[in-house]
Design a protein around this motif. Sequence first.
Motif, mmCIF file in Angstrom:
data_model
loop_
_atom_site.group_PDB
_atom_site.id
_atom_site.type_symbol
_atom_site.label_atom_id
_atom_site.label_comp_id
_atom_site.label_asym_id
_atom_site.label_seq_id
_atom_site.Cartn_x
_atom_site.Cartn_y
_atom_site.Cartn_z
ATOM 1 N N PHE A 103 0.809 -1.345 -0.039
ATOM 2 C CA PHE A 103 0.063 0.100 0.152
ATOM 3 C C PHE A 103 0.859 1.294 -0.079
ATOM 4 O O PHE A 103 0.304 2.241 -0.407
ATOM 5 N N VAL B 163 5.880 -5.177 3.765
ATOM 6 C CA VAL B 163 6.285 -3.565 4.026
ATOM 7 C C VAL B 163 6.337 -3.244 5.659
ATOM 8 O O VAL B 163 7.266 -2.437 5.957
ATOM 9 N N ILE C 64 2.833 5.391 9.170
ATOM 10 C CA ILE C 64 1.794 4.903 10.143
ATOM 11 C C ILE C 64 2.590 4.410 11.547
ATOM 12 O O ILE C 64 1.684 4.296 12.466
ATOM 13 N N LEU D 107 4.916 4.751 17.452
ATOM 14 C CA LEU D 107 5.681 3.531 18.033
ATOM 15 C C LEU D 107 7.132 3.900 17.835
ATOM 16 O O LEU D 107 8.090 3.710 18.814
#
Length: 409
Positions: free
Chosen positions: A91, A243, A359, A363
């Motif tokens: 993506f 990914v 994304i 983290l």
Amino acid sequence: MTETTIPLTAALGQPFPWPRVSFDPPKPYAWLRAEQPVTRVTTAEGQPVWLVTRYDDVRAILTDPRVSADSRNPGFPRIGARPPSDAERPFLRMDRPEHTVFRRLLARHFTVRRMQALEPRIQRLVDETIDAMIAGDRPVDLVEALALPVPSMVLSWIIGVRAQDRHFFNTASQHLLNGHDVDDPAAPARAREAGAALRGHLAELAAERDMASGPSDDILGALITAERDGVITRQDTVNTMLVLTVAGHDTTAAMTATGLFTLLRNPGQLAELRADPGLLPNAVEELLRYLTISQLVVLRVATEDIEIGGVVIPAGEGIVPLTASADRDRDQFADADRFDLHRQTQGHLAFGYGAHQCIGQALARIELQVILGTLLRRLPGLRLAVDPGEVPFRMYSQVSSVVTLPVAW
Ligand code: HEM
């Protein structure tokens, strides 16, 4: 000779990409920002691509609807071993609305709140890993001892790969990202083999999980559920896991080790940070800006003619928005080539910008703060165990980094 007087021919005569200079982006970027901010160059693979070097232009390109991240477009920059085949496209290399399907599926696994809830567990892991490091011989390669194992383990909790496979994932990811090292003729073939091995492994894991009974709360579980609901295919699951695996641990490991090296090379600022740990969050942001390690991950292609920086990028041609150059743009960050943990770092592009912005950034931030903060607290005598000039760098990798970081304390 200063950076801005490098003759154009010397700077640009070599095929793109150019080598980094340890902590700094390739030399020609500064010249290009000043003299020719949007420029057409030829890649090592012989493809013409447009480099965009100024902060404002890079941000404009990354939110321009006439710009695509779809690697099926023939003009998409072929930087690296090869672009993913149509079937292997993750993506990261899709546009809306396809891209949105995956962001929606994954978003709840990466919220700031969910990542903060993981912090105590990450802290325990970091403490245990440092305990094991201290118990062994010195000097220690910090990459092997700490920077790689921690993000690998955290990733296995979140996405659902087996922790014991981490050596395989680490090596294969590095080969994959290093596919266009012009100094190493074997690099493209090794990158292809690594990609195939990773895919095979992830396909086996997906098949095993599909057979298993009982719910699971990790990303692999969510992807298998989406398959069963007909939203995505098994191939999509493998592409997404790939990914996440590659993007999720090599980047964080690279930032940890190269970030620590940067701090050790700036002893005055390191002392300030040790004295006031409250400076750590901004120090991490400044390290992200200063190093902008994901130097050749952000790739795009024009779907229409685009006028920018006084030139027209024709429809169908590849674009490399150079975030590593944008984050050193003096019009955006005063004295941008200086590492300064007190600087205003807001708006840096180390995690990209626009629809594809990282994304995993919440983290990554927590991991970096916990690892660096714990190291500085527990090992007050931490120092380089070799001459700084002997620390090797990956100069051409899509994610730049020190290769090893020998330290003692
Ligand atoms: C310091 C560490 C990291 C850095 C510097 C970094 C950098 C980036 C950058 C620059 C992009 C944008 C690519 C583009 O616009 O084409 C990106 C996207 C992405 N990152 Fe990270 N990343 C890091 C950590 C992580 C982590 C920990 C994960 C996951 C566990 C992750 C997963 C991803 C994914 C899946 C994308 C694609 C997002 C999309 O296309 O919508 N990254 N990252």
